[in-house]
Design a protein around this motif. Structure first.
Motif, PDB file in Angstrom:
ATOM      1  N   LYS A  11     -13.641 -39.297 -73.127  1.00 33.28           N
ATOM      2  CA  LYS A  11     -14.449 -38.857 -71.980  1.00 33.28           C
ATOM      3  C   LYS A  11     -14.765 -37.362 -72.072  1.00 33.28           C
ATOM      4  N   VAL A  12     -13.778 -36.606 -72.512  1.00 36.26           N
ATOM      5  CA  VAL A  12     -13.955 -35.155 -72.599  1.00 36.26           C
ATOM      6  C   VAL A  12     -14.972 -34.831 -73.693  1.00 36.26           C
ATOM      7  N   ILE A  13     -14.901 -35.602 -74.772  1.00 35.49           N
ATOM      8  CA  ILE A  13     -15.848 -35.378 -75.872  1.00 35.49           C
ATOM      9  C   ILE A  13     -17.265 -35.725 -75.410  1.00 35.49           C
ATOM     10  N   LEU A  14     -17.367 -36.831 -74.673  1.00 32.57           N
ATOM     11  CA  LEU A  14     -18.695 -37.229 -74.169  1.00 32.57           C
ATOM     12  C   LEU A  14     -19.250 -36.165 -73.226  1.00 32.57           C
ATOM     13  N   GLU A  15     -18.388 -35.572 -72.420  1.00 34.53           N
ATOM     14  CA  GLU A  15     -18.837 -34.508 -71.506  1.00 34.53           C
ATOM     15  C   GLU A  15     -19.386 -33.334 -72.317  1.00 34.53           C
ATOM     16  N   ALA A  16     -18.693 -33.018 -73.428  1.00 35.86           N
ATOM     17  CA  ALA A  16     -19.168 -31.915 -74.286  1.00 35.86           C
ATOM     18  C   ALA A  16     -20.519 -32.281 -74.907  1.00 35.86           C
ATOM     19  N   LEU A  17     -20.667 -33.567 -75.280  1.00 31.05           N
ATOM     20  CA  LEU A  17     -21.926 -33.997 -75.911  1.00 31.05           C
ATOM     21  C   LEU A  17     -23.082 -34.034 -74.902  1.00 31.05           C
ATOM     22  N   ARG A  18     -22.727 -34.137 -73.634  1.00 30.09           N
ATOM     23  CA  ARG A  18     -23.755 -34.113 -72.588  1.00 30.09           C
ATOM     24  C   ARG A  18     -24.470 -32.774 -72.494  1.00 30.09           C
ATOM     25  N   THR A  19     -23.884 -31.751 -73.118  1.00 28.54           N
ATOM     26  CA  THR A  19     -24.544 -30.442 -73.081  1.00 28.54           C
ATOM     27  C   THR A  19     -25.482 -30.262 -74.274  1.00 28.54           C
ATOM     28  N   LEU A  25     -37.579 -34.081 -75.349  1.00 30.72           N
ATOM     29  CA  LEU A  25     -37.431 -34.887 -74.127  1.00 30.72           C
ATOM     30  C   LEU A  25     -36.654 -34.120 -73.057  1.00 30.72           C
ATOM     31  N   ARG A  26     -35.980 -33.048 -73.468  1.00 31.57           N
ATOM     32  CA  ARG A  26     -35.215 -32.208 -72.554  1.00 31.57           C
ATOM     33  C   ARG A  26     -34.217 -33.008 -71.733  1.00 31.57           C
ATOM     34  N   ARG A  27     -33.592 -33.941 -72.401  1.00 27.26           N
ATOM     35  CA  ARG A  27     -32.526 -34.713 -71.763  1.00 27.26           C
ATOM     36  C   ARG A  27     -31.327 -34.664 -72.681  1.00 27.26           C
ATOM     37  N   ASP A  28     -30.165 -34.928 -72.125  1.00 27.59           N
ATOM     38  CA  ASP A  28     -28.978 -34.854 -72.966  1.00 27.59           C
ATOM     39  C   ASP A  28     -28.845 -36.137 -73.781  1.00 27.59           C
ATOM     40  N   LEU A 343     -44.635 -37.447 -80.026  1.00 25.76           N
ATOM     41  CA  LEU A 343     -45.099 -38.819 -79.784  1.00 25.76           C
ATOM     42  C   LEU A 343     -43.979 -39.843 -80.006  1.00 25.76           C
ATOM     43  N   VAL A 344     -43.275 -39.745 -81.140  1.00 20.17           N
ATOM     44  CA  VAL A 344     -42.231 -40.742 -81.403  1.00 20.17           C
ATOM     45  C   VAL A 344     -41.074 -40.591 -80.409  1.00 20.17           C
ATOM     46  N   ALA A 345     -40.793 -39.337 -80.007  1.00 21.22           N
ATOM     47  CA  ALA A 345     -39.709 -39.130 -79.041  1.00 21.22           C
ATOM     48  C   ALA A 345     -40.080 -39.760 -77.706  1.00 21.22           C
ATOM     49  N   GLU A 346     -41.315 -39.563 -77.273  1.00 22.11           N
ATOM     50  CA  GLU A 346     -41.741 -40.125 -75.978  1.00 22.11           C
ATOM     51  C   GLU A 346     -41.765 -41.653 -76.022  1.00 22.11           C
ATOM     52  N   ILE A 347     -42.154 -42.223 -77.168  1.00 20.07           N
ATOM     53  CA  ILE A 347     -42.145 -43.685 -77.278  1.00 20.07           C
ATOM     54  C   ILE A 347     -40.706 -44.185 -77.209  1.00 20.07           C
ATOM     55  N   CYS A 396     -38.718 -34.079 -61.098  1.00 19.40           N
ATOM     56  CA  CYS A 396     -39.554 -33.299 -62.030  1.00 19.40           C
ATOM     57  C   CYS A 396     -38.925 -31.944 -62.338  1.00 19.40           C
ATOM     58  N   ALA A 397     -39.440 -31.302 -63.380  1.00 22.58           N
ATOM     59  CA  ALA A 397     -38.846 -30.048 -63.876  1.00 22.58           C
ATOM     60  C   ALA A 397     -38.950 -28.922 -62.854  1.00 22.58           C
ATOM     61  N   ALA A 398     -39.933 -29.012 -61.933  1.00 24.06           N
ATOM     62  CA  ALA A 398     -40.067 -27.954 -60.928  1.00 24.06           C
ATOM     63  C   ALA A 398     -39.009 -28.117 -59.835  1.00 24.06           C
ATOM     64  N   CYS A 399     -38.539 -29.351 -59.645  1.00 25.72           N
ATOM     65  CA  CYS A 399     -37.598 -29.617 -58.554  1.00 25.72           C
ATOM     66  C   CYS A 399     -36.144 -29.656 -59.007  1.00 25.72           C
ATOM     67  N   ILE A 400     -35.940 -29.897 -60.282  1.00 25.16           N
ATOM     68  CA  ILE A 400     -34.562 -29.953 -60.782  1.00 25.16           C
ATOM     69  C   ILE A 400     -34.517 -29.295 -62.164  1.00 25.16           C
ATOM     70  N   ASP A 401     -33.539 -28.478 -62.407  1.00 32.94           N
ATOM     71  CA  ASP A 401     -33.461 -27.785 -63.685  1.00 32.94           C
ATOM     72  C   ASP A 401     -33.248 -28.787 -64.814  1.00 32.94           C
ATOM     73  N   GLU A 402     -34.142 -28.718 -65.834  1.00 34.35           N
ATOM     74  CA  GLU A 402     -34.085 -29.725 -66.899  1.00 34.35           C
ATOM     75  C   GLU A 402     -32.810 -29.648 -67.728  1.00 34.35           C
ATOM     76  N   TRP A 403     -32.211 -28.469 -67.798  1.00 33.24           N
ATOM     77  CA  TRP A 403     -31.041 -28.310 -68.668  1.00 33.24           C
ATOM     78  C   TRP A 403     -29.745 -28.485 -67.891  1.00 33.24           C
ATOM     79  N   THR A 404     -29.664 -27.807 -66.739  1.00 32.65           N
ATOM     80  CA  THR A 404     -28.383 -27.843 -66.017  1.00 32.65           C
ATOM     81  C   THR A 404     -28.330 -28.976 -64.992  1.00 32.65           C
TER      82      THR A 404
END
Ligand code: ADP
Length: 483
Positions: A11-19, A25-28, A343-347, A396-404
């Motif tokens: 679980k701790v490793i997964l939390e680290a990978l979430r960063t 795509l700007r997602r973890d 394109l491939v990432a969005e698909i 959306c990115a204006a309402c929620i920070d995409e990274w944090t």
């Protein structure tokens, strides 16, 4: 928490990978489901990552970043990160006509001459250079230009099985109506004739196993285009537009066409964006550039990139060797490769979201209260969500920070009586709302909407009468919004 002195828990490793984030795509990478396995053997950690699309540099980037993040955890001595690729398919049943094709992507434009075919040809080659198996179908019956652009002169021959194998050129499989008609008899098929032919044509070509089949559609958004998009199970659609306002306005019609038939919009490409002088390198915006990016931002549509105006593109197209191959290090080729990467990432993302969606709303409308949205789902469940809460939950990115993932929207700035004035569907997996406060860029996945349900059954406080149906959406013409 890690056991003191011992190795960290998975679980701790997964939390680290979430960063660790996918840069386009700007997602973890955990929520994107890239992480397939985490093994802890004493102080040694092994991480297995599978990417659902081809990439040139992301593998190394992820390998390094994941190793660096996990190595800093207490109790970890060695980290091994294995990154592989397994290109995902559009969720749902495979198309009968093209069972071995994983993703069919339509390339469309609101009008002719914006560079749709040039973009299709260069993207097909860019995808192939990333290691994907690629096919390109020139479905532009009104002006099949792909054979010329790729320098294909061979005529396809019907094989003993009565099927039409595509022509192999520059590492991709190509088929065009232009290869069947002779130069002297130009293809001028119209309306139903064109549609029927394309359908027959789609079924007759023996594509074999492909990761991506690009469909270069005829320009415009009429019946022919609509029928083609419904004849095959599309993974998504790309819209090519020039930067002028008029062209963008026309491109929006294309967008609407795909939304109406629930095809995910992979994104918009702005072609002939900026002119870079080949002599002095100075950039000038011949047709005001940046319009497509702006529209994408306003509507929550992915912006795939800009292709510069470049004389080398025309020359390459005329010589039958697209610029991605002919001037592989030039600015245009670099721009095409970037578009291909996004394109491939969005698909991949659309495939993931589509496969996660187990329930779909069938009807969406206003609750009697006047301050709630009601949804009727395909399993019969009825959901109620307060408008203001829904607005505050905008992803959306204006309402929620995409990274944090920290909220950026100040609740005080949202009016108490905020309400949607328009609802539209996004692909097969989400809804988009236009709000009374002018905001419109948030895309709410079906799963998210279901999670936000405030009914008693789902742990909320809203009691919904068994026979109560969603009413017409507020201020929207035409009654209940049907998904
Ligand atoms: P469409 O398929 O939209 O009708 P084409 O791809 O046939 O458009 O392109 C129309 C013309 O514009 C072609 O001569 C092509 O070489 C040229 N063209 C396309 N993209 C660019 C670009 N980025 N810079 C310069 N010329 C371009």
């Amino acid at each position: 928490m890690p056991t003191p002195g011992g190795p960290p828990a998975e679980k701790v490793i997964l939390e680290a990978l979430r960063t660790v984030h996918e840069p386009d795509l700007r997602r973890d990478i955990v929520s994107l489901k890239f992480v397939k396995a985490v093994e802890v053997r004493g102080p040694a950690v092994r991480i297995r990552i599978t990417l659902p699309y081809p990439t040139l540099s992301l593998k190394d980037q992820l390998r390094q970043e994941c190793a660096a993040k996990v190595r800093t955890l207490p109790g970890v001595d060695a980290v091994e990160v294995e990154v592989s690729t397994d290109i995902s398919s559009r969720p749902g049943p495979a198309g009968e006509m093209v069972p071995e094709v994983r993703n069919i992507v339509a390339i469309a434009s609101g009008k002719g001459g914006v560079g749709k075919s040039t973009t299709s040809a260069n993207l097909a080659l860019a995808l192939s250079s990333m290691g994907a198996r690629v096919g390109l179908l020139d479905a532009d019956v009104y002006g099949p230009s792909i054979p010329g652009m790729l320098g294909v002169t061979e005529r396809p021959e019907v094989n003993p099985g009565g099927r039409l194998p595509p022509i192999g050129k520059h590492g991709i499989s190509v088929m065009s109506m232009g290869l069947l008609a002779s130069r002297e008899t130009p293809v001028i098929w119209r309306g139903p004739m064109a549609t029927k032919l394309i359908q027959q044509f789609l079924g007759a070509v023996e594509w074999g196993a492909l990761d991506y089949l690009l469909l270069d559609l005829p320009p415009g958004t009429g019946d022919v285009q609509l029928t083609i998009t419904q004849s095959v199970p599309l993974a998504g659609a790309v819209i090519v537009s020039t930067p002028q306002d008029v062209a963008l306005h026309i491109a929006m019609k294309g967008l609407k066409m795909f939304q109406d038939v629930h095809v995910p919009i992979v994104g918009i490409v702005e072609n002939m964006s900026t002119f870079v002088c080949p002599h002095c390198g100075e950039r000038s915006d011949i047709f005001r550039h940046g319009g497509a990016r702006k529209i994408c931002g306003e509507r929550g549509i992915p912006f795939l990139g800009e292709i510069p105006i470049d004389g080398a593109i025309v020359q390459a197209g005329d010589e039958g060797l697209p610029t991605v191959l002919r001037n592989a290090d030039g600015p245009a080729a670099t721009a095409y490769r970037e578009v291909a990467r996004r394109l491939v990432a969005e698909i991949g993302l659309a495939n993931l979201l589509g496969s996660e969606t187990t329930r779909r709303p069938q009807k969406v409308g206003a609750a009697k209260s006047g301050v709630h949205l009601d949804l009727k789902w395909d399993d019969g469940h009825r959901s109620r969500i307060g408008y203001r809460r829904l607005r505050l939950e905008c992803p959306c990115a204006a309402c929620i920070d995409e990274w944090t993932r920290e909220p950026r929207l100040d609740p005080k700035s949202v009016p108490e009586l905020v309400h949607p004035i328009e609802v539209s569907s996004v692909g097969r997996y989400a809804l988009a709302f236009k709000w009374s406060d002018g905001h419109s860029s948030g895309i709410y996945t079906f799963q998210r909407l279901r999670d936000l349900c405030e009914c008693i059954e789902c742990g909320g406080t809203e009691a919904i009468e068994p026979e109560e149906e969603p009413g017409p959406p507020p201020r929207a013409a035409g009654g209940t919004f049907e998904v």
